[in-house]
Design a protein around this motif. Structure first.
Motif, PDB file in Angstrom:
ATOM      1  N   THR A 163       0.856  -1.178   0.000  1.00  0.00           N
ATOM      2  CA  THR A 163       0.000   0.000   0.000  1.00  0.00           C
ATOM      3  C   THR A 163       0.900   1.238   0.000  1.00  0.00           C
ATOM      4  O   THR A 163       2.116   1.133   0.197  1.00  0.00           O
ATOM      5  CB  THR A 163      -0.882   0.040   1.262  1.00  0.00           C
ATOM      6  N   GLN A 164       0.303   2.399  -0.185  1.00  0.00           N
ATOM      7  CA  GLN A 164       1.078   3.629  -0.078  1.00  0.00           C
ATOM      8  C   GLN A 164       1.679   3.752   1.314  1.00  0.00           C
ATOM      9  O   GLN A 164       2.824   4.176   1.456  1.00  0.00           O
ATOM     10  CB  GLN A 164       0.216   4.853  -0.394  1.00  0.00           C
ATOM     11  N   ASP A 165       0.918   3.387   2.325  1.00  0.00           N
ATOM     12  CA  ASP A 165       1.428   3.435   3.699  1.00  0.00           C
ATOM     13  C   ASP A 165       2.653   2.543   3.872  1.00  0.00           C
ATOM     14  O   ASP A 165       3.634   2.945   4.495  1.00  0.00           O
ATOM     15  CB  ASP A 165       0.351   3.031   4.711  1.00  0.00           C
ATOM     16  N   ASP A 166       2.589   1.331   3.317  1.00  0.00           N
ATOM     17  CA  ASP A 166       3.714   0.392   3.416  1.00  0.00           C
ATOM     18  C   ASP A 166       4.974   0.968   2.772  1.00  0.00           C
ATOM     19  O   ASP A 166       6.045   0.966   3.370  1.00  0.00           O
ATOM     20  CB  ASP A 166       3.389  -0.941   2.733  1.00  0.00           C
ATOM     21  N   MET A 206       6.416   4.022   4.612  1.00  0.00           N
ATOM     22  CA  MET A 206       7.123   3.662   5.835  1.00  0.00           C
ATOM     23  C   MET A 206       8.496   3.066   5.507  1.00  0.00           C
ATOM     24  O   MET A 206       9.501   3.446   6.107  1.00  0.00           O
ATOM     25  CB  MET A 206       6.296   2.663   6.654  1.00  0.00           C
ATOM     26  N   SER A 239       6.524  10.506   4.127  1.00  0.00           N
ATOM     27  CA  SER A 239       5.109  10.510   4.494  1.00  0.00           C
ATOM     28  C   SER A 239       4.261   9.934   3.359  1.00  0.00           C
ATOM     29  O   SER A 239       4.641   9.975   2.187  1.00  0.00           O
ATOM     30  CB  SER A 239       4.640  11.932   4.808  1.00  0.00           C
ATOM     31  N   ARG A 240       3.108   9.381   3.749  1.00  0.00           N
ATOM     32  CA  ARG A 240       2.200   8.843   2.735  1.00  0.00           C
ATOM     33  C   ARG A 240       1.699   9.956   1.827  1.00  0.00           C
ATOM     34  O   ARG A 240       1.527   9.772   0.635  1.00  0.00           O
ATOM     35  CB  ARG A 240       1.013   8.118   3.392  1.00  0.00           C
ATOM     36  N   SER A 283       1.956   9.997  -2.157  1.00  0.00           N
ATOM     37  CA  SER A 283       0.754  10.198  -2.964  1.00  0.00           C
ATOM     38  C   SER A 283       0.977  11.313  -3.988  1.00  0.00           C
ATOM     39  O   SER A 283       0.611  11.175  -5.163  1.00  0.00           O
ATOM     40  CB  SER A 283      -0.435  10.525  -2.069  1.00  0.00           C
TER      41      SER A 283
END
Length: 82
Positions: free
Chosen positions: A20-23, A26, A31-32, A36
């Motif tokens: 995911t973008q979060d993965d 991190m 930052s996500r 993005s």
């Protein structure tokens, strides 16, 4: 007004490995929201950020961040003798 060009290779590379973008954010230490913006073409990553993203995704920076025409130019330049 500048035309936004989504980074299709970046998005597909991330999704192909199930991140995911979060993965990815991190793992690449950003930052996500920044990721993005990079994926949507709103901003260009700095060289250190592009390098970290490419290391996590195991893809070249050229593949992730440049359009196909720029990638071809790089190949042509590398194949010409100096």
């Amino acid at each position: 007004m500048k035309k936004l060009v989504p980074r299709i290779n970046l998005i597909s590379s991330r999704k192909n490995i199930g991140m995911t973008q979060d993965d990815l954010a991190m793992e690449a230490k950003l930052s996500r929201g920044m990721l993005s913006n990079i994926e949507r073409g709103y901003t260009l990553p700095s060289l250190p950020v592009a390098y970290r993203i490419s290391r996590v995704l195991k893809k070249s920076m050229e593949y992730l961040f440049f359009e196909e025409d720029a990638q071809k130019m790089n190949i042509i330049k590398k194949s010409k003798p100096v």
